[in-house]
Scaffold this motif. Sequence first.
Motif, PDB file in Angstrom:
ATOM      1  N   LEU B 142      13.269 -20.069  24.718  1.00  0.00           N
ATOM      2  CA  LEU B 142      13.348 -19.921  23.390  1.00  0.00           C
ATOM      3  C   LEU B 142      12.041 -19.602  22.985  1.00  0.00           C
ATOM      4  CD1 LEU B 142      14.647 -20.608  20.502  1.00  0.00           C
ATOM      5  CD2 LEU B 142      14.089 -23.266  21.161  1.00  0.00           C
ATOM      6  N   CYS B 147      12.852 -16.929  15.862  1.00  0.00           N
ATOM      7  CA  CYS B 147      14.061 -17.365  15.481  1.00  0.00           C
ATOM      8  C   CYS B 147      14.223 -17.145  13.854  1.00  0.00           C
ATOM      9  CB  CYS B 147      14.412 -18.844  15.682  1.00  0.00           C
ATOM     10  SG  CYS B 147      15.946 -19.470  15.184  1.00  0.00           S
ATOM     11  N   ILE B 148      15.465 -16.552  13.558  1.00  0.00           N
ATOM     12  CA  ILE B 148      15.815 -16.175  12.266  1.00  0.00           C
ATOM     13  C   ILE B 148      16.590 -16.999  11.280  1.00  0.00           C
ATOM     14  CG2 ILE B 148      14.818 -13.861  12.161  1.00  0.00           C
ATOM     15  CD1 ILE B 148      18.027 -13.349  12.147  1.00  0.00           C
ATOM     16  N   CYS B 153      23.783 -19.294  17.606  1.00  0.00           N
ATOM     17  CA  CYS B 153      23.826 -19.982  18.819  1.00  0.00           C
ATOM     18  C   CYS B 153      24.173 -21.471  18.724  1.00  0.00           C
ATOM     19  CB  CYS B 153      22.450 -19.896  19.439  1.00  0.00           C
ATOM     20  SG  CYS B 153      21.354 -20.531  18.428  1.00  0.00           S
ATOM     21  N   CYS B 197      22.289 -13.997  19.963  1.00  0.00           N
ATOM     22  CA  CYS B 197      21.084 -13.938  19.336  1.00  0.00           C
ATOM     23  C   CYS B 197      20.496 -12.527  18.754  1.00  0.00           C
ATOM     24  CB  CYS B 197      19.725 -14.609  20.062  1.00  0.00           C
ATOM     25  SG  CYS B 197      18.286 -14.929  19.171  1.00  0.00           S
ATOM     26  N   PRO B 198      20.389 -12.297  17.466  1.00  0.00           N
ATOM     27  CA  PRO B 198      20.065 -11.107  17.044  1.00  0.00           C
ATOM     28  C   PRO B 198      18.678 -10.587  17.155  1.00  0.00           C
ATOM     29  CG  PRO B 198      20.315 -12.618  15.416  1.00  0.00           C
ATOM     30  CD  PRO B 198      20.796 -13.389  16.550  1.00  0.00           C
ATOM     31  N   VAL B 199      18.128 -11.466  17.780  1.00  0.00           N
ATOM     32  CA  VAL B 199      16.551 -11.066  17.705  1.00  0.00           C
ATOM     33  C   VAL B 199      15.961 -11.794  19.087  1.00  0.00           C
ATOM     34  CG1 VAL B 199      15.921 -11.263  15.295  1.00  0.00           C
ATOM     35  CG2 VAL B 199      15.796 -13.589  16.645  1.00  0.00           C
ATOM     36  N   ALA B 201      14.632 -14.449  20.068  1.00  0.00           N
ATOM     37  CA  ALA B 201      14.465 -16.047  20.029  1.00  0.00           C
ATOM     38  C   ALA B 201      15.087 -16.499  21.487  1.00  0.00           C
ATOM     39  CB  ALA B 201      15.030 -16.799  18.949  1.00  0.00           C
ATOM     40  N   LEU B 202      16.166 -16.229  21.851  1.00  0.00           N
ATOM     41  CA  LEU B 202      16.782 -16.492  22.869  1.00  0.00           C
ATOM     42  C   LEU B 202      16.592 -15.453  23.932  1.00  0.00           C
ATOM     43  CD1 LEU B 202      19.734 -18.574  21.683  1.00  0.00           C
ATOM     44  CD2 LEU B 202      17.492 -19.447  22.301  1.00  0.00           C
TER      45      LEU B 202
HETATM   46  S1  SF4 Z   1      20.872 -17.012  17.634  1.00  0.00           S
HETATM   47 FE1  SF4 Z   1      18.878 -16.750  17.667  1.00  0.00          FE
HETATM   48  S2  SF4 Z   1      18.006 -16.331  15.639  1.00  0.00           S
HETATM   49 FE2  SF4 Z   1      19.894 -17.109  15.462  1.00  0.00          FE
HETATM   50  S3  SF4 Z   1      19.454 -19.290  15.518  1.00  0.00           S
HETATM   51 FE3  SF4 Z   1      19.880 -19.127  17.435  1.00  0.00          FE
HETATM   52  S4  SF4 Z   1      17.769 -18.666  18.286  1.00  0.00           S
HETATM   53 FE4  SF4 Z   1      17.689 -18.352  16.001  1.00  0.00          FE
END
Ligand code: SF4
Lengths: 431, 549, 158
Positions: B142, B147-148, B153, B197-199, B201-202
């Motif tokens: 993570l 994270c947006i 998630c 996760c669209p970015v 972050a994960l």
């Molecule tokens: S899916 Fe990714 S961007 Fe969205 S809340 Fe979880 S970690 Fe953050």
Amino acid sequence: MAGKIISKFFDIDGGNTIDVYERHGGYQSIRRVLKKMAPGQVTDEVLKSNLRGLGGAGFPAGRKWSFIPKDSPKPKFLVVNADESEPGTFKDRYIMDRYTHGLFEGIMIASYAIGANKAFIYIRGEYVRQAENLVEQIKCAYDRGYLGKRIFGTNFNLDLVVHRGAGAYICGEETALLESLEGKKGWPRMKPPFPAIEGAFKCPTIVNNVETIAYVPTILQEGGEWFSELGSERNGGLKLYGVSGHVKKPGVYELPMGTSLREIIYEHAGGLQDGRKLKAVVPGGSSAPVLTADEIDVKMDYDSLAKIGSMLGSAGVIVMDDTTDIVRALYVVTRFYHHESCGQCTPCREGTGWAERILKRILDGNGRSVDIDNLLNIAGNIMGNTICPLGDAAALPLKSYLTKFRADFEAAVSDRNGVGKVADEPVSLLN
Amino acid sequence: MVKVTIDGIEIEIPKGTTVIQAAEQAGIEIPRYCYHPGLSIVGVCRICLVEIERMPKLQVACYTPATEGMVVHTNTEQVLEARQAVMEFLLVNHPLDCPVCDQAGECWLQNFYMQHALHDSRMFENKVKKSKALQIGPNVMLDSERCILCSRCVRFCDEISKSNELGIFNRGDRAELQPYPGTELDNDYSGNTIDICPVGALTDRDFRFRTRVWYLSETESICPGCSTGCNINVHHNDQRTYKAGGSRVSRLKPRYNPDVNEWWMCDAGRYGFTHVDADSRILAPTRSIGEEQEMSWGEAASEIMTKLREVISVHGKESVGVILSPQMTNEDLFVARRFFRDGLGLKHIDFEVAPLTTGAKDDFLIKADKNPNTAGARLLGVGARQGSGMTVAEMLEAARKRKLRALYICHHDLANGFAVDVVEEALTAQDLVVFQGPNTNSTSALAHYVLPAAAFVEKTGSFTNYAERVQMIHTAVTPLGESKADWQIFRSLAKEAAISVPYFEAEDVFQALTAEVEAFSGLPYAGLAGQGIALRDGQALPESETVVA
Amino acid sequence: MSKVAFSQESLSEFERIVAQYPERRAAMLPTLYLAEKEFGHISPEVEVYVGELLQVPAIKVREVLTFYTLFASKPRGKLHFQVCRGISCDLRGCTKIIEHLQEKLNLNSEETSADLAYTLSEVECLGACETAPMMQLNDDYHGDLTTETVDLILDEKK
Ligand code: SF4
Ligand SMILES: Cc1cc2nc3c(=O)[nH]c(=O)nc-3n(C[C@H](O)[C@H](O)[C@H](O)COP(=O)(O)O)c2cc1C
Ligand code: SF4
Ligand code: FES
């Protein structure tokens, strides 16, 4: 000047107690309602009174009650919004402290009208003493048989529960409030469904402000028409105006809907301190667009303020005299909305913090002339694009202060331009 | 049904369809971050704002139901401006560390950003600092700053895996996605959070920094990890060779199939492909009598057939046992049937080996049967329970007593189903043991001949899942070394035995199979790709009581 | 199982609270208040315990706990000064009050003294703007503050 309804109890010793309340005619209205009126008739009377929701949005109370589905087999709930967290607002505190049983009687009538047997008072967590008073007085009402089963010998049952919030302005927003009541974070819900269809615990729910409910017993006692005529067109009755800031006599004033802002400031709140001139005034809690000194002849009701691009909101009047640093005032207000954004929606979560940081930088002497238009642009980008109106609440002050007092901001950035160092090198997003 | 118009395209859609779904049907993709069709709708990211005629404000397409006569615009100046504004807001606190981000190339921030580029940055302010590069579970890393806060998630863990590991703590722009302190994101489906996760972050712990996604190709396949047969894409790097610069297969990703796995797959399946590029791969036919010796396919086929014929002529057809595998495709099994049963006339053919420890299962995707094609094997009648021959257990017992003299074993590590000494006694008592499979194991170690079979990513064919849905795997990478598809190996042997196996492609096998096997009759080969075809019209069968390994 | 538990008394209070709501989880905020009262602050063990009582995952308790500002997840001072920094108090000079308290208590805002005697916080509008500048000291509001009245309050409470 019209008489007083709620505030006449403010100066009576023991006005919060059941005995004093009854001695002044309390609990007569509910008795009459339960014996003589059908729930629908109660709602009709409230419709006629032109009682507006006094929590901020001004939605006609009777109309809202009429949205409760008649044929739903689910339990209904009344939730009284006592979160009172909009900066500049303190009227509900007075009601809870000093018109306690008037509020209860209103709750009983409203619950009867919408078919609720359970009501909650959602009170902001900081109001510890107010909550204690409510709990104590609820106990007295139960002891008398005014709450609980078979109230006044009728088939009407009602339980009343005090639920304390825990430090979150957003929980004043009705759907966040319901989430909070259900034991969750105060994240506002998407609408529809509206609470009247699916509110607390997925059941039909009416959320009303403390003051809205507190006027209900009198309306049912004296009649909707009577109440309506106390106020201005489509804005029925009296209203509690809270005045704070640079006035001689800050306080709560109960006056007819539509009383002019000038009268409120200069007659009731004692005017400004000697030798000071009015610079700006926020008419309805800090989210209401600011007015300049020459806009104060406006009538203080929902429709009149809307007409000049502001709003009555919570009727918390915040007065600023000519010593006020408008840049700082906007910074303080923006800091509040940033602090209180629940963080769900991108524009509100990111925009409020961004705007606060820019304003802080200007205050610190590192303003740039582009900041003003950037701030306006950020406000425009938040406005209308979020789940709940907190985004708008943050954007409206930005827009109005920056537009109406642009000169102050320009002076602030040019005064201070180049004095300090910019916090960070600009980051290019395009590399 | 209601009629709506989106960007001038009029379409009819069922009542209750949201604007974003309706637009999709009209071929218009509205950008989205928080919306995921498999999760509850929260409408928080605000990137999907669209203009709807007669509504005063922009509305989120993901939540707003399309109603009769609605006219939607997804491309007006106002919409584009709002979208651009949301993009800008998302970058206010974003670290902009794309050069070191694994998501680069498949990041929805980057993608939409390209489409709605801002021209100059107004970001003079400091950013909110949060934690970076935190390992939050066995599979997941993570980076909170990226994270947006779309909460996909979190909703996955609440609604799909129902394991509740993730939460968003604090509020406003201090809000931060985290697992509960002292606990991990560790559930049987955790890898899906990385997919959704669209970015960046994960990200996948396993995949981190391994390759840039633009070097990857994608091939449709089926997860061989259990009898559910989750639809997947195999991501492979064609520039990498076995043991030179890492593995050819980089990762498996679930592929949407509403009737099987929707958008998801389990971690066991997702990370269970390492055998494909493992050191244990068998690269050439090998004779292991005395000194180990590699041989050509020609030599191997001729030697094995000679020995097999010897056994049969001395001890009879009933002295040979064939153990097939539910890891093999329908095509493999059909050719095996043709060769062993119809050609050589052998009787003892089975494929089921009950594992010593029952496989894990749940009521979502994971089945106790860890094979992709048990149903296919049954329908093809290659089990003892479908015929009259010995079961695998009986074969081993008979082998120990030398009533069987030859065993032909495909894929299985028999030690998974039987005590080691039982297997050893049985196999060492044989005149001939042939093992065929992609990887060596304790069974192949006891074989006289070891033949290299292609792994599931190296061949084309079909599996029949537990619900009797026939689904296709496709060749993603070329077979390692000399290995080839199981059915092709049988074809080589059959040729030596002058048994006709007139197929050149997997498709030929499939055509013959549908012509010959009642259960599969009429299945169109062309229809198998994509979502597969249910033999019984999607009627799920109860999972069989016997569990096979 | 959690490592902490309510006293008998709190437990029966908890049962009374839960019975007021149609759903158990709705007792979250009152239970956290109750827990804070009993345990002083809400440690991770208490979060877990509250989760067990309400039958929700501990992570949901933590989400709530960290969303609201009033709950103490770390020990707070015996005297908690919460000075309002809202717009009306700002207009009437709360900055002076804050600076005065910082000096008197020898604390920065949002800090607790090592001996757990004081915590100083700046808070958003407390809904008593007519008495600006004002503060909340533990459960009570004190308005119309000047540096002198602050000193008087300090002397009295010490
Ligand atoms: S899916 Fe990714 S961007 Fe969205 S809340 Fe979880 S970690 Fe953050
Ligand atoms: C951010 C925000 C904060 C609010 N805070 C309060 C509040 O503290 N008290 C209140 O009565 N209404 C508040 N409201 C308005 C409520 O959402 C709701 O409209 C009101 O409680 C309805 O009651 P009424 O119709 O009697 O006014 C708030 C709204 C928003 C958007
Ligand atoms: S507008 Fe702000 S406070 Fe309202 S739901 Fe969105 S993020 Fe939360
Ligand atoms: S996709 Fe609609 S708000 Fe996020």
